[in-house]
Design a protein around this motif. Structure first.
Motif, PDB file in Angstrom:
ATOM      1  N   VAL A 295      -9.932   5.429  -8.581  1.00  0.00           N
ATOM      2  CA  VAL A 295     -10.700   5.488  -9.826  1.00  0.00           C
ATOM      3  C   VAL A 295     -11.107   4.106 -10.328  1.00  0.00           C
ATOM      4  CG1 VAL A 295     -10.550   6.059 -12.288  1.00  0.00           C
ATOM      5  CG2 VAL A 295      -9.962   7.775 -10.569  1.00  0.00           C
ATOM      6  N   PRO A 296     -10.196   3.142 -10.444  1.00  0.00           N
ATOM      7  CA  PRO A 296     -10.648   1.816 -10.890  1.00  0.00           C
ATOM      8  C   PRO A 296     -11.704   1.202  -9.969  1.00  0.00           C
ATOM      9  CG  PRO A 296      -8.265   1.961 -10.968  1.00  0.00           C
ATOM     10  CD  PRO A 296      -8.742   3.171 -10.235  1.00  0.00           C
ATOM     11  N   ILE A 297     -11.552   1.409  -8.664  1.00  0.00           N
ATOM     12  CA  ILE A 297     -12.544   0.880  -7.728  1.00  0.00           C
ATOM     13  C   ILE A 297     -13.911   1.491  -8.014  1.00  0.00           C
ATOM     14  CG2 ILE A 297     -13.228   0.775  -5.301  1.00  0.00           C
ATOM     15  CD1 ILE A 297     -10.229   0.738  -4.599  1.00  0.00           C
ATOM     16  N   ALA A 298     -13.933   2.814  -8.227  1.00  0.00           N
ATOM     17  CA  ALA A 298     -15.202   3.489  -8.515  1.00  0.00           C
ATOM     18  C   ALA A 298     -15.829   2.975  -9.807  1.00  0.00           C
ATOM     19  CB  ALA A 298     -14.981   4.991  -8.598  1.00  0.00           C
ATOM     20  N   GLN A 299     -14.992   2.501 -10.716  1.00  0.00           N
ATOM     21  CA  GLN A 299     -15.473   1.985 -11.994  1.00  0.00           C
ATOM     22  C   GLN A 299     -15.766   0.489 -11.953  1.00  0.00           C
ATOM     23  OE1 GLN A 299     -12.034   3.396 -14.210  1.00  0.00           O
ATOM     24  NE2 GLN A 299     -13.299   4.940 -15.224  1.00  0.00           N
ATOM     25  N   GLY A 300     -15.649  -0.102 -10.764  1.00  0.00           N
ATOM     26  CA  GLY A 300     -15.934  -1.524 -10.623  1.00  0.00           C
ATOM     27  C   GLY A 300     -14.804  -2.428 -11.060  1.00  0.00           C
ATOM     28  N   GLU A 301     -13.586  -1.895 -11.101  1.00  0.00           N
ATOM     29  CA  GLU A 301     -12.426  -2.665 -11.530  1.00  0.00           C
ATOM     30  C   GLU A 301     -11.391  -2.739 -10.405  1.00  0.00           C
ATOM     31  OE1 GLU A 301     -11.048  -0.592 -14.947  1.00  0.00           O
ATOM     32  OE2 GLU A 301     -12.906  -0.875 -16.087  1.00  0.00           O
ATOM     33  N   ASP A 302     -10.349  -3.518 -10.627  1.00  0.00           N
ATOM     34  CA  ASP A 302      -9.249  -3.607  -9.670  1.00  0.00           C
ATOM     35  C   ASP A 302      -8.194  -2.564 -10.005  1.00  0.00           C
ATOM     36  OD1 ASP A 302     -10.357  -5.768  -8.304  1.00  0.00           O
ATOM     37  OD2 ASP A 302      -9.451  -7.219  -9.694  1.00  0.00           O
ATOM     38  N   PRO A 303      -7.531  -1.981  -8.987  1.00  0.00           N
ATOM     39  CA  PRO A 303      -6.421  -1.062  -9.256  1.00  0.00           C
ATOM     40  C   PRO A 303      -5.284  -1.789  -9.974  1.00  0.00           C
ATOM     41  CG  PRO A 303      -7.202  -0.827  -7.004  1.00  0.00           C
ATOM     42  CD  PRO A 303      -7.862  -2.054  -7.562  1.00  0.00           C
ATOM     43  N   PRO A 304      -4.377  -1.041 -10.573  1.00  0.00           N
ATOM     44  CA  PRO A 304      -3.257  -1.663 -11.291  1.00  0.00           C
ATOM     45  C   PRO A 304      -2.475  -2.622 -10.401  1.00  0.00           C
ATOM     46  CG  PRO A 304      -3.346   0.690 -11.753  1.00  0.00           C
ATOM     47  CD  PRO A 304      -4.349   0.436 -10.670  1.00  0.00           C
ATOM     48  N   ALA A 305      -2.164  -3.777 -10.944  1.00  0.00           N
ATOM     49  CA  ALA A 305      -1.396  -4.766 -10.188  1.00  0.00           C
ATOM     50  C   ALA A 305      -0.015  -4.205  -9.865  1.00  0.00           C
ATOM     51  CB  ALA A 305      -1.265  -6.049 -11.004  1.00  0.00           C
ATOM     52  N   GLY A 306       0.419  -4.395  -8.642  1.00  0.00           N
ATOM     53  CA  GLY A 306       1.749  -3.948  -8.240  1.00  0.00           C
ATOM     54  C   GLY A 306       1.817  -2.524  -7.759  1.00  0.00           C
ATOM     55  N   LEU A 307       0.712  -1.778  -7.797  1.00  0.00           N
ATOM     56  CA  LEU A 307       0.755  -0.393  -7.331  1.00  0.00           C
ATOM     57  C   LEU A 307       0.954  -0.334  -5.820  1.00  0.00           C
ATOM     58  CD1 LEU A 307       0.557   2.606  -7.918  1.00  0.00           C
ATOM     59  CD2 LEU A 307      -1.937   2.423  -7.853  1.00  0.00           C
ATOM     60  N   ALA A 308       0.221  -1.162  -5.100  1.00  0.00           N
ATOM     61  CA  ALA A 308       0.349  -1.204  -3.632  1.00  0.00           C
ATOM     62  C   ALA A 308       1.193  -2.418  -3.258  1.00  0.00           C
ATOM     63  CB  ALA A 308      -1.026  -1.257  -2.983  1.00  0.00           C
ATOM     64  N   LYS A 309       2.508  -2.248  -3.315  1.00  0.00           N
ATOM     65  CA  LYS A 309       3.424  -3.376  -3.131  1.00  0.00           C
ATOM     66  C   LYS A 309       3.818  -3.593  -1.668  1.00  0.00           C
ATOM     67  CE  LYS A 309       6.233  -1.595  -6.169  1.00  0.00           C
ATOM     68  NZ  LYS A 309       7.382  -1.384  -7.087  1.00  0.00           N
ATOM     69  N   ASP A 310       3.618  -2.578  -0.829  1.00  0.00           N
ATOM     70  CA  ASP A 310       3.993  -2.698   0.579  1.00  0.00           C
ATOM     71  C   ASP A 310       2.843  -3.287   1.386  1.00  0.00           C
ATOM     72  OD1 ASP A 310       6.587  -1.378   0.290  1.00  0.00           O
ATOM     73  OD2 ASP A 310       5.423   0.449  -0.049  1.00  0.00           O
ATOM     74  N   LYS A 311       3.153  -3.705   2.605  1.00  0.00           N
ATOM     75  CA  LYS A 311       2.151  -4.172   3.561  1.00  0.00           C
ATOM     76  C   LYS A 311       2.403  -3.476   4.895  1.00  0.00           C
ATOM     77  CE  LYS A 311       0.165  -7.526   1.074  1.00  0.00           C
ATOM     78  NZ  LYS A 311      -1.278  -7.596   0.757  1.00  0.00           N
ATOM     79  N   VAL A 312       1.338  -2.975   5.508  1.00  0.00           N
ATOM     80  CA  VAL A 312       1.436  -2.329   6.817  1.00  0.00           C
ATOM     81  C   VAL A 312       0.418  -2.963   7.748  1.00  0.00           C
ATOM     82  CG1 VAL A 312       1.170  -0.170   8.098  1.00  0.00           C
ATOM     83  CG2 VAL A 312       2.281  -0.150   5.862  1.00  0.00           C
ATOM     84  N   ASP A 313       0.859  -3.350   8.925  1.00  0.00           N
ATOM     85  CA  ASP A 313      -0.005  -3.990   9.915  1.00  0.00           C
ATOM     86  C   ASP A 313      -0.768  -2.906  10.685  1.00  0.00           C
ATOM     87  OD1 ASP A 313      -1.220  -5.468  11.894  1.00  0.00           O
ATOM     88  OD2 ASP A 313       0.605  -6.519  12.514  1.00  0.00           O
ATOM     89  N   ASN A 314      -2.102  -2.939  10.615  1.00  0.00           N
ATOM     90  CA  ASN A 314      -2.896  -1.954  11.356  1.00  0.00           C
ATOM     91  C   ASN A 314      -3.561  -2.567  12.588  1.00  0.00           C
ATOM     92  OD1 ASN A 314      -5.036  -3.454  10.277  1.00  0.00           O
ATOM     93  ND2 ASN A 314      -6.272  -1.636   9.800  1.00  0.00           N
ATOM     94  N   GLY A 315      -3.079  -3.746  12.991  1.00  0.00           N
ATOM     95  CA  GLY A 315      -3.622  -4.402  14.165  1.00  0.00           C
ATOM     96  C   GLY A 315      -4.685  -5.424  13.856  1.00  0.00           C
ATOM     97  N   GLN A 316      -5.283  -5.312  12.677  1.00  0.00           N
ATOM     98  CA  GLN A 316      -6.299  -6.272  12.243  1.00  0.00           C
ATOM     99  C   GLN A 316      -5.824  -7.095  11.058  1.00  0.00           C
ATOM    100  OE1 GLN A 316     -10.420  -5.033  12.117  1.00  0.00           O
ATOM    101  NE2 GLN A 316     -10.822  -6.180  10.240  1.00  0.00           N
ATOM    102  N   GLU A 317      -5.015  -6.444  10.202  1.00  0.00           N
ATOM    103  CA  GLU A 317      -4.626  -7.114   8.966  1.00  0.00           C
ATOM    104  C   GLU A 317      -3.381  -6.454   8.396  1.00  0.00           C
ATOM    105  OE1 GLU A 317      -8.027  -6.540   6.508  1.00  0.00           O
ATOM    106  OE2 GLU A 317      -7.771  -4.371   6.390  1.00  0.00           O
ATOM    107  N   GLN A 318      -2.787  -7.110   7.430  1.00  0.00           N
ATOM    108  CA  GLN A 318      -1.705  -6.531   6.649  1.00  0.00           C
ATOM    109  C   GLN A 318      -2.339  -5.766   5.484  1.00  0.00           C
ATOM    110  OE1 GLN A 318       1.697  -6.689   7.226  1.00  0.00           O
ATOM    111  NE2 GLN A 318       1.212  -7.676   9.181  1.00  0.00           N
ATOM    112  N   VAL A 319      -2.317  -4.455   5.574  1.00  0.00           N
ATOM    113  CA  VAL A 319      -3.020  -3.613   4.605  1.00  0.00           C
ATOM    114  C   VAL A 319      -2.141  -3.378   3.378  1.00  0.00           C
ATOM    115  CG1 VAL A 319      -4.180  -1.406   4.235  1.00  0.00           C
ATOM    116  CG2 VAL A 319      -4.191  -2.455   6.515  1.00  0.00           C
ATOM    117  N   PRO A 320      -2.626  -3.665   2.172  1.00  0.00           N
ATOM    118  CA  PRO A 320      -1.868  -3.310   0.962  1.00  0.00           C
ATOM    119  C   PRO A 320      -1.605  -1.802   0.944  1.00  0.00           C
ATOM    120  CG  PRO A 320      -3.714  -4.754   0.428  1.00  0.00           C
ATOM    121  CD  PRO A 320      -3.902  -4.336   1.853  1.00  0.00           C
ATOM    122  N   SER A 321      -0.338  -1.427   0.789  1.00  0.00           N
ATOM    123  CA  SER A 321       0.037  -0.035   1.024  1.00  0.00           C
ATOM    124  C   SER A 321       1.013   0.479  -0.022  1.00  0.00           C
ATOM    125  CB  SER A 321       0.688   0.106   2.409  1.00  0.00           C
ATOM    126  OG  SER A 321      -0.168  -0.345   3.438  1.00  0.00           O
TER     127      SER A 321
END
Length: 364
Positions: A295-321
């Motif tokens: 929702v925040p992305i659709a509204q042109g804003e950033d998602p809440p800080a700290g919501l995606a606290k994990d990182k997962v490697d998908n082979g290209q990058e560490q994805v906020p998860s």
């Protein structure tokens, strides 16, 4: 294996990614401009054979989006296990002005093309449930699939009364990024417990019908006494495996069948004793969290800080998860989990033949 027709369709879809695709029959909200701070969000799900997608993921995601943004517009599509169709649905969503795509990919490898196309149009992508490898993802919301496999096998091995038990494994679709870690997590526990994997299948499309055929062939090849337990990666396929066991005059309770997704039919089989366990993914929370990112992305804003606290490697990058915990469900904790959370209604679980079993298990 997929048919040549599907492969051809996928190739064609990949070649036409820069061309607007035809409209989708499942589209709930394409076209038109949204106002009042709203925006367009595409939610693309992979299939309908697994009941959770239409019964849990979709309604809970839609509900949370509307709670957060009454003016946001949802573009919904289900690909019916067809990766080429999902490519077309993604292109249609981009053409209709989606600002973010939330996608549970049919085929995670081919879905990298969807991500690439989205990025060309400055559209953010959230991988939902299934990690898309080698792609520039913005976020990933899911569970730890290796842990799920471990949970399944741990409950199974505690129940099996045999030295070096022989196990048939019916695993998920190889096009699903979670299928291998489910299998690997289960195999890790089985090996530690000294179990023998006497048959192992990767099941296209997570198909209950194919799972039933695999179980039938296992009984034919191994004989009724040739295996002690049946590891099955999800509830839909567990239903197929159990049907095969019953068809072969084998009592399912003696083969300690596992499952996943806490589907209504799976919970009922656990109560009746036909299925040993399932794994409860917090699907409501997964859907809500994805909406809270989108929702925040659709509204042109950033998602809440700290919501995606994990990182997962998908082979290209560490994805906020966001990785959410799962719970192993047996007859003993149905009331305190799926019923208490409102995931399933006790009235639905306890209909007809299951009423007595519910009373015995304290489900109300």
């Amino acid at each position: 294996m997929r048919s040549l027709g599907k492969v051809g369709a996928l190739v064609a879809a990949l070649a036409l990614l820069t061309v607007s695709a035809c409209g989708d029959d499942d589209d709930d909200g394409g076209g038109g401009d949204s106002g009042g701070g709203g925006g367009k969000i595409a939610f693309l799900l992979p299939e309908t054979k697994t009941t959770r997608y239409e019964e849990q993921d979709r309604p809970n995601f839609e509900r949370r989006v509307k709670e957060l943004c009454a003016d946001c517009e949802l573009i919904y599509s289900n690909a019916d296990q067809d990766p080429a169709k999902q490519q077309q649905q993604a292109e249609a969503a981009i053409t209709q002005g989606a600002k973010v795509i939330v996608i549970s990919a049919v085929d995670v490898k081919s879905a990298a093309a969807i991500v690439q196309r989205a990025k060309q149009s400055d559209v953010k992508v959230i991988a939902y449930g299934r990690l898309i490898p080698d792609a520039d993802l913005d976020y990933y919301v899911s569970i730890d699939p290796f842990k799920v496999g471990q949970q399944q096998a741990e409950v199974q091995m505690k129940a099996v009364d045999a030295d070096s038990p022989k196990v048939v494994m019916i695993n998920g679709a190889p096009t699903d990024s979670n299928a291998k870690p489910y299998k690997d997590g289960a195999a890790d526990v089985l090996k530690k417990e000294g179990a023998q994997i006497v048959k192992s299948f990767d099941t296209p499309d997570w198909s209950p019908d194919k799972a039933q055929q695999q179980m039938e062939s296992s009984v034919t090849d191994l004989g009724k006494g040739g295996f002690d337990a049946v590891y099955v990666a999800n509830d839909g396929m567990a239903g197929g495996a159990i049907a095969a066991l019953k068809g072969a005059q084998i009592e399912p309770a003696t083969r300690f069948v596992t499952g996943q997704d806490a589907e209504l039919a799976g919970i009922q089989r656990i109560l009746s004793g036909e299925q040993l366990m399932t794994v409860y993914q917090p699907i409501i929370q997964i859907a809500e969290t994805a909406a809270e990112l989108a929702v925040p992305i659709a509204q042109g804003e950033d998602p809440p800080a700290g919501l995606a606290k994990d990182k997962v490697d998908n082979g290209q990058e560490q994805v906020p998860s966001v990785l959410l915990d799962t719970i192993a469900i047996t007859k003993d904790n149905i009331q305190d989990t799926v019923v208490k959370d409102g995931f399933l209604d006790a009235a639905d679980i306890c209909k007809g033949a299951y009423a007595a079993a519910c009373q015995e298990a304290g489900v109300k």
